[in-house]
Design a protein around this motif. Structure first.
Motif, PDB file in Angstrom:
ATOM      1  N   UNK A  23       0.852  -1.177   0.000  1.00 52.45           N
ATOM      2  CA  UNK A  23       0.000   0.000   0.000  1.00 52.45           C
ATOM      3  C   UNK A  23       0.890   1.229   0.000  1.00 52.45           C
ATOM      4  N   UNK A  24       0.650   2.140  -0.918  1.00 49.30           N
ATOM      5  CA  UNK A  24       1.344   3.422  -0.923  1.00 49.30           C
ATOM      6  C   UNK A  24       0.378   4.440  -0.359  1.00 49.30           C
ATOM      7  N   UNK A  25       0.768   5.139   0.697  1.00 53.99           N
ATOM      8  CA  UNK A  25      -0.178   6.007   1.373  1.00 53.99           C
ATOM      9  C   UNK A  25      -1.059   5.124   2.238  1.00 53.99           C
ATOM     10  N   UNK A  26      -2.325   5.465   2.368  1.00 53.55           N
ATOM     11  CA  UNK A  26      -3.184   4.605   3.167  1.00 53.55           C
ATOM     12  C   UNK A  26      -4.617   4.606   2.658  1.00 53.55           C
ATOM     13  N   UNK A  27      -5.018   3.557   2.013  1.00 54.39           N
ATOM     14  CA  UNK A  27      -6.402   3.174   1.761  1.00 54.39           C
ATOM     15  C   UNK A  27      -7.234   4.086   0.866  1.00 54.39           C
ATOM     16  N   UNK A  28      -6.642   5.023   0.169  1.00 56.80           N
ATOM     17  CA  UNK A  28      -7.428   5.922  -0.668  1.00 56.80           C
ATOM     18  C   UNK A  28      -8.128   5.164  -1.782  1.00 56.80           C
ATOM     19  N   UNK A  29      -9.367   5.492  -2.014  1.00 54.32           N
ATOM     20  CA  UNK A  29     -10.171   4.911  -3.089  1.00 54.32           C
ATOM     21  C   UNK A  29     -10.287   3.401  -2.991  1.00 54.32           C
ATOM     22  N   UNK A  30     -10.176   2.871  -1.776  1.00 54.80           N
ATOM     23  CA  UNK A  30     -10.337   1.438  -1.551  1.00 54.80           C
ATOM     24  C   UNK A  30     -11.250   1.239  -0.347  1.00 54.80           C
ATOM     25  N   UNK A  31     -11.616  -0.005  -0.114  1.00 55.98           N
ATOM     26  CA  UNK A  31     -12.394  -0.330   1.077  1.00 55.98           C
ATOM     27  C   UNK A  31     -11.506  -0.927   2.164  1.00 55.98           C
ATOM     28  N   UNK A  32     -10.185  -0.685   2.088  1.00 59.64           N
ATOM     29  CA  UNK A  32      -9.252  -1.257   3.049  1.00 59.64           C
ATOM     30  C   UNK A  32      -9.599  -0.873   4.482  1.00 59.64           C
ATOM     31  N   UNK A  33      -9.855   0.395   4.746  1.00 58.65           N
ATOM     32  CA  UNK A  33     -10.197   0.837   6.096  1.00 58.65           C
ATOM     33  C   UNK A  33     -11.426   0.078   6.606  1.00 58.65           C
ATOM     34  N   UNK A  34     -12.448  -0.020   5.803  1.00 63.58           N
ATOM     35  CA  UNK A  34     -13.673  -0.719   6.198  1.00 63.58           C
ATOM     36  C   UNK A  34     -13.398  -2.208   6.460  1.00 63.58           C
ATOM     37  N   UNK A  35     -12.598  -2.829   5.599  1.00 64.30           N
ATOM     38  CA  UNK A  35     -12.297  -4.255   5.774  1.00 64.30           C
ATOM     39  C   UNK A  35     -11.486  -4.489   7.038  1.00 64.30           C
ATOM     40  N   UNK A  36     -10.517  -3.624   7.316  1.00 65.35           N
ATOM     41  CA  UNK A  36      -9.724  -3.775   8.530  1.00 65.35           C
ATOM     42  C   UNK A  36     -10.590  -3.596   9.771  1.00 65.35           C
ATOM     43  N   UNK A  37     -11.406  -2.561   9.785  1.00 57.93           N
ATOM     44  CA  UNK A  37     -12.265  -2.297  10.949  1.00 57.93           C
ATOM     45  C   UNK A  37     -13.292  -3.407  11.159  1.00 57.93           C
ATOM     46  N   UNK A  38     -13.823  -3.951  10.070  1.00 58.09           N
ATOM     47  CA  UNK A  38     -14.823  -5.021  10.219  1.00 58.09           C
ATOM     48  C   UNK A  38     -14.211  -6.282  10.820  1.00 58.09           C
ATOM     49  N   UNK A  39     -12.909  -6.441  10.700  1.00 58.38           N
ATOM     50  CA  UNK A  39     -12.208  -7.581  11.295  1.00 58.38           C
ATOM     51  C   UNK A  39     -11.635  -7.245  12.668  1.00 58.38           C
ATOM     52  N   UNK A  40     -11.834  -6.019  13.117  1.00 59.96           N
ATOM     53  CA  UNK A  40     -11.307  -5.606  14.409  1.00 59.96           C
ATOM     54  C   UNK A  40      -9.809  -5.346  14.397  1.00 59.96           C
ATOM     55  N   UNK A  41      -9.243  -5.111  13.241  1.00 61.53           N
ATOM     56  CA  UNK A  41      -7.804  -4.870  13.119  1.00 61.53           C
ATOM     57  C   UNK A  41      -7.511  -3.396  13.372  1.00 61.53           C
ATOM     58  N   UNK A  42      -6.648  -3.142  14.342  1.00 61.48           N
ATOM     59  CA  UNK A  42      -6.281  -1.759  14.636  1.00 61.48           C
ATOM     60  C   UNK A  42      -4.766  -1.563  14.741  1.00 61.48           C
ATOM     61  N   UNK A  43      -4.008  -2.631  14.487  1.00 58.71           N
ATOM     62  CA  UNK A  43      -2.556  -2.557  14.489  1.00 58.71           C
ATOM     63  C   UNK A  43      -2.044  -2.963  13.119  1.00 58.71           C
ATOM     64  N   UNK A  44      -1.238  -2.101  12.507  1.00 58.08           N
ATOM     65  CA  UNK A  44      -0.685  -2.367  11.189  1.00 58.08           C
ATOM     66  C   UNK A  44       0.822  -2.537  11.282  1.00 58.08           C
ATOM     67  N   UNK A  45       1.345  -3.592  10.666  1.00 51.95           N
ATOM     68  CA  UNK A  45       2.783  -3.784  10.539  1.00 51.95           C
ATOM     69  C   UNK A  45       3.188  -3.122   9.220  1.00 51.95           C
ATOM     70  N   UNK A  46       4.050  -2.143   9.303  1.00 49.07           N
ATOM     71  CA  UNK A  46       4.414  -1.326   8.148  1.00 49.07           C
ATOM     72  C   UNK A  46       5.809  -1.691   7.659  1.00 49.07           C
ATOM     73  N   UNK A  47       5.928  -1.884   6.340  1.00 49.18           N
ATOM     74  CA  UNK A  47       7.226  -2.127   5.717  1.00 49.18           C
ATOM     75  C   UNK A  47       7.188  -1.546   4.324  1.00 49.18           C
ATOM     76  N   UNK A  48       8.342  -1.235   3.746  1.00 54.78           N
ATOM     77  CA  UNK A  48       8.339  -0.723   2.392  1.00 54.78           C
ATOM     78  C   UNK A  48       9.588   0.047   2.044  1.00 54.78           C
ATOM     79  N   UNK A  49       9.556   0.616   0.850  1.00 53.39           N
ATOM     80  CA  UNK A  49      10.692   1.392   0.361  1.00 53.39           C
ATOM     81  C   UNK A  49      10.387   2.877   0.418  1.00 53.39           C
ATOM     82  N   UNK A  50      11.382   3.655   0.220  1.00 51.40           N
ATOM     83  CA  UNK A  50      11.337   5.109   0.333  1.00 51.40           C
ATOM     84  C   UNK A  50      10.785   5.499   1.705  1.00 51.40           C
TER      85      UNK A  50
END
Length: 110
Positions: A23-50
Protein backbone atom coordinates in the motif's frame (compact mmCIF):
# COMPACT_ATOMS: atom_id res chain seq x y z
CA UNK A 1 -7.99 12.89 4.89
CA UNK A 2 -7.08 10.11 2.47
CA UNK A 3 -4.50 10.71 -0.22
CA UNK A 4 -5.21 10.44 -3.95
CA UNK A 5 -1.79 8.82 -4.47
CA UNK A 6 -2.64 5.65 -2.52
CA UNK A 7 -2.51 2.47 -4.55
CA UNK A 8 -3.64 -0.90 -3.19
CA UNK A 9 -1.74 -3.76 -4.73
CA UNK A 10 -2.74 -7.44 -4.73
CA UNK A 11 -1.76 -9.39 -1.59
CA UNK A 12 1.85 -10.52 -1.50
CA UNK A 13 1.21 -13.49 0.79
CA UNK A 14 -1.38 -14.76 3.27
CA UNK A 15 -1.22 -15.68 6.95
CA UNK A 16 -4.10 -17.73 8.37
CA UNK A 17 -6.90 -15.87 6.65
CA UNK A 18 -5.16 -12.49 6.60
CA UNK A 19 -3.50 -10.85 3.64
CA UNK A 20 -0.45 -8.67 3.34
CA UNK A 21 -0.39 -6.26 0.43
CA UNK A 22 1.61 -3.33 -0.78
CA UNK A 23 0.00 0.00 0.00
CA UNK A 24 1.34 3.42 -0.92
CA UNK A 25 -0.18 6.01 1.37
CA UNK A 26 -3.18 4.60 3.17
CA UNK A 27 -6.40 3.17 1.76
CA UNK A 28 -7.43 5.92 -0.67
CA UNK A 29 -10.17 4.91 -3.09
CA UNK A 30 -10.34 1.44 -1.55
CA UNK A 31 -12.39 -0.33 1.08
CA UNK A 32 -9.25 -1.26 3.05
CA UNK A 33 -10.20 0.84 6.10
CA UNK A 34 -13.67 -0.72 6.20
CA UNK A 35 -12.30 -4.25 5.77
CA UNK A 36 -9.72 -3.77 8.53
CA UNK A 37 -12.27 -2.30 10.95
CA UNK A 38 -14.82 -5.02 10.22
CA UNK A 39 -12.21 -7.58 11.29
CA UNK A 40 -11.31 -5.61 14.41
CA UNK A 41 -7.80 -4.87 13.12
CA UNK A 42 -6.28 -1.76 14.64
CA UNK A 43 -2.56 -2.56 14.49
CA UNK A 44 -0.69 -2.37 11.19
CA UNK A 45 2.78 -3.78 10.54
CA UNK A 46 4.41 -1.33 8.15
CA UNK A 47 7.23 -2.13 5.72
CA UNK A 48 8.34 -0.72 2.39
CA UNK A 49 10.69 1.39 0.36
CA UNK A 50 11.34 5.11 0.33
CA UNK A 51 11.14 5.26 4.11
CA UNK A 52 11.10 9.05 4.39
CA UNK A 53 8.29 9.39 1.86
CA UNK A 54 5.93 6.46 1.24
CA UNK A 55 6.48 4.63 4.52
CA UNK A 56 6.29 7.85 6.56
CA UNK A 57 3.13 8.92 4.73
CA UNK A 58 1.51 5.55 5.37
CA UNK A 59 2.33 5.72 9.09
CA UNK A 60 1.02 9.30 9.40
CA UNK A 61 -2.16 8.65 7.41
CA UNK A 62 -2.92 5.36 9.19
CA UNK A 63 -2.34 7.02 12.55
CA UNK A 64 -4.70 9.84 11.55
CA UNK A 65 -7.32 7.15 10.84
CA UNK A 66 -6.88 5.71 14.34
CA UNK A 67 -4.55 2.78 13.65
CA UNK A 68 -1.52 1.84 15.73
CA UNK A 69 1.53 1.27 13.53
CA UNK A 70 4.50 -1.02 14.00
CA UNK A 71 7.34 -0.18 11.62
CA UNK A 72 9.45 -3.27 10.89
CA UNK A 73 12.97 -1.87 10.89
CA UNK A 74 14.55 -4.65 8.85
CA UNK A 75 11.86 -4.25 6.20
CA UNK A 76 12.17 -0.51 5.54
CA UNK A 77 14.73 1.03 3.22
CA UNK A 78 15.51 4.34 1.56
CA UNK A 79 17.95 5.54 -1.11
CA UNK A 80 20.88 5.43 1.32
CA UNK A 81 21.69 3.72 4.60
CA UNK A 82 22.02 7.11 6.29
CA UNK A 83 18.58 8.18 5.12
CA UNK A 84 17.07 4.87 6.24
CA UNK A 85 18.70 5.20 9.66
CA UNK A 86 17.51 8.79 10.02
CA UNK A 87 13.93 7.91 9.13
CA UNK A 88 13.90 4.91 11.48
CA UNK A 89 15.21 7.13 14.27
CA UNK A 90 12.34 9.55 13.63
CA UNK A 91 9.89 6.65 13.95
CA UNK A 92 11.47 5.70 17.29
CA UNK A 93 11.06 9.19 18.77
CA UNK A 94 7.76 10.10 17.09
CA UNK A 95 4.58 9.13 18.95
CA UNK A 96 2.82 7.96 15.74
CA UNK A 97 3.95 4.36 16.12
CA UNK A 98 6.55 1.91 17.37
CA UNK A 99 9.44 0.05 15.76
CA UNK A 100 10.53 -3.58 16.00
CA UNK A 101 12.67 -6.06 14.12
CA UNK A 102 10.86 -8.40 11.73
CA UNK A 103 12.03 -11.42 13.77
CA UNK A 104 10.26 -10.07 16.87
CA UNK A 105 6.96 -9.80 14.98
CA UNK A 106 7.32 -13.28 13.46
CA UNK A 107 8.10 -14.76 16.88
CA UNK A 108 5.01 -13.09 18.37
CA UNK A 109 2.83 -14.50 15.59
CA UNK A 110 3.97 -18.08 16.21
Amino acid sequence: MLSSRTVLRPPLFHWSGGATGGVLGFACSTDLDQRLRSRGIDLLAIMGTTADCCVSATVREANDQGYDCLVLTGCVVDVSEARTASTLESFRINPLGATAERSALLAALR
